[in-house]
Design an enzyme around this catalytic site. Structure first.
Site, mmCIF file in Angstrom:
data_model
loop_
_atom_site.group_PDB
_atom_site.id
_atom_site.type_symbol
_atom_site.label_atom_id
_atom_site.label_comp_id
_atom_site.label_asym_id
_atom_site.label_seq_id
_atom_site.Cartn_x
_atom_site.Cartn_y
_atom_site.Cartn_z
ATOM 1 C CG ASN A 74 -0.403 -0.262 2.520
ATOM 2 O OD1 ASN A 74 0.595 -0.963 2.642
ATOM 3 N ND2 ASN A 74 -1.010 0.280 3.552
ATOM 4 C CD GLU A 76 -1.503 4.665 4.627
ATOM 5 O OE1 GLU A 76 -1.024 5.506 5.404
ATOM 6 O OE2 GLU A 76 -2.207 3.698 5.017
ATOM 7 C CG ASN A 77 -1.413 11.403 -1.466
ATOM 8 O OD1 ASN A 77 -1.916 12.467 -1.140
ATOM 9 N ND2 ASN A 77 -0.542 11.299 -2.443
ATOM 10 C CB ALA A 78 -0.432 14.355 2.580
ATOM 11 C CE1 TYR A 80 -4.163 11.519 6.097
ATOM 12 C CE2 TYR A 80 -6.132 10.937 7.338
ATOM 13 C CZ TYR A 80 -4.846 11.433 7.303
ATOM 14 O OH TYR A 80 -4.238 11.834 8.457
ATOM 15 C CB CYS A 85 -5.252 -1.308 -1.741
ATOM 16 S SG CYS A 85 -6.585 -0.562 -0.793
ATOM 17 C CD GLU A 87 -5.221 -5.937 -1.427
ATOM 18 O OE1 GLU A 87 -4.740 -4.778 -1.338
ATOM 19 O OE2 GLU A 87 -5.911 -6.449 -0.541
ATOM 20 C CB CYS A 118 -10.727 -2.718 0.494
ATOM 21 S SG CYS A 118 -10.158 -1.991 -1.050
ATOM 22 C CB CYS A 121 -8.590 -4.530 -3.584
ATOM 23 S SG CYS A 121 -7.433 -3.175 -3.330
HETATM 24 N N1 THU Z 1 -5.262 -1.508 2.413
HETATM 25 C C1 THU Z 1 -4.701 -2.299 1.450
HETATM 26 O O1 THU Z 1 -3.573 -2.078 1.012
HETATM 27 N N2 THU Z 1 -5.421 -3.334 0.990
HETATM 28 C C2 THU Z 1 -6.680 -3.636 1.397
HETATM 29 O O2 THU Z 1 -7.320 -4.489 0.804
HETATM 30 C C3 THU Z 1 -7.250 -2.973 2.574
HETATM 31 C C4 THU Z 1 -6.587 -1.706 2.949
HETATM 32 C C5 THU Z 1 -4.487 -0.361 2.896
HETATM 33 C C6 THU Z 1 -5.042 0.976 2.487
HETATM 34 C C7 THU Z 1 -4.471 1.883 3.565
HETATM 35 O O3 THU Z 1 -3.164 2.247 3.187
HETATM 36 C C8 THU Z 1 -4.373 0.988 4.789
HETATM 37 O O4 THU Z 1 -4.471 -0.351 4.305
HETATM 38 C C9 THU Z 1 -5.451 1.228 5.819
HETATM 39 O O5 THU Z 1 -6.709 1.179 5.244
#
Ligand code: THU
Length: 174
Positions: A74, A76-78, A80, A85, A87, A118, A121
């Site tokens: 994963n 992330e970014n400032a 949000y 993700c 996957e 999620c 994904c």
């Molecule tokens: N996240 C994933 O990388 N995959 C998922 O299927 C569920 C969530 C990440 C997104 C975010 O960076 C962190 O988990 C918390 O949600």
């Protein structure tokens, strides 16, 4: 876990039986787990601290069907919602490298029981992976769950769900 079976990853008999069910070797399972867990260490997640690693057991159709591996984590970014993700990072990386045939996906997190992909994904996976492809979800304690793409996303909407625009137009109810 909603009635989903949790397997003990350190039980060779359990692993062997799952591998047989999903047509992967026990060596491939061990590599999938190792690569999925290793990918977790590459996560960029300063906002959630929730590390997710993903790895794909794939087929390189340009190399006589040789086994190949693609990883992601994963990012992330400032801002949000802009974060991505693990996957989708792994699948996007594979697709732009010309890898479009997949046999298994692994996802690893630092929590227990295992976390599952999620909803967004699941849809992204559905685009590129067969509905019977297994998704292995590894937890922090060497346990795992496994579900197929169609089990994760029943009655899914995929590329084959879309008739051509011409067909839709021609058959549009008045
Ligand atoms: N996240 C994933 O990388 N995959 C998922 O299927 C569920 C969530 C990440 C997104 C975010 O960076 C962190 O988990 C918390 O949600």
């Amino acid at each position: 876990m909603d009635g989903i079976k949790l397997y003990d990853g350190s039980d060779p008999a359990a692993v062997a039986s799952v591998c047989e069910t999903y047509s992967i070797s026990t060596e491939e399972f061990a590599s999938l787990r190792a690569k999925t867990v290793a990918a977790k260490a590459t996560a960029y997640c300063p906002y959630s601290q929730f590390r997710v690693g993903a790895a794909l057991l794939a087929v390189d159709e340009s190399a006589a069907g040789a086994t190949t591996w693609v990883s992601g984590a994963n990012v992330e970014n400032a801002s949000y919602p802009v974060g991505t993700c693990a996957e989708r990072v792994a699948l996007g990386t594979a697709v732009v490298s010309g890898i479009k045939k997949f046999r298994a996906l692994g996802v690893a997190t630092d929590v227990s029981p295992p976390s599952s992909p999620c909803g967004m994904c699941r849809q992204f996976i559905r685009e590129f992976c067969g509905t019977s492809m297994p998704v292995f979800m590894f937890d922090r304690d060497n346990n795992f769950a496994v579900l197929t793409v169609i089990q994760l996303l029943p009655m899914s909407f995929g590329p084959d769900s879309l008739p051509s625009p011409e067909e839709l137009l021609a058959n549009r109810p008045t």
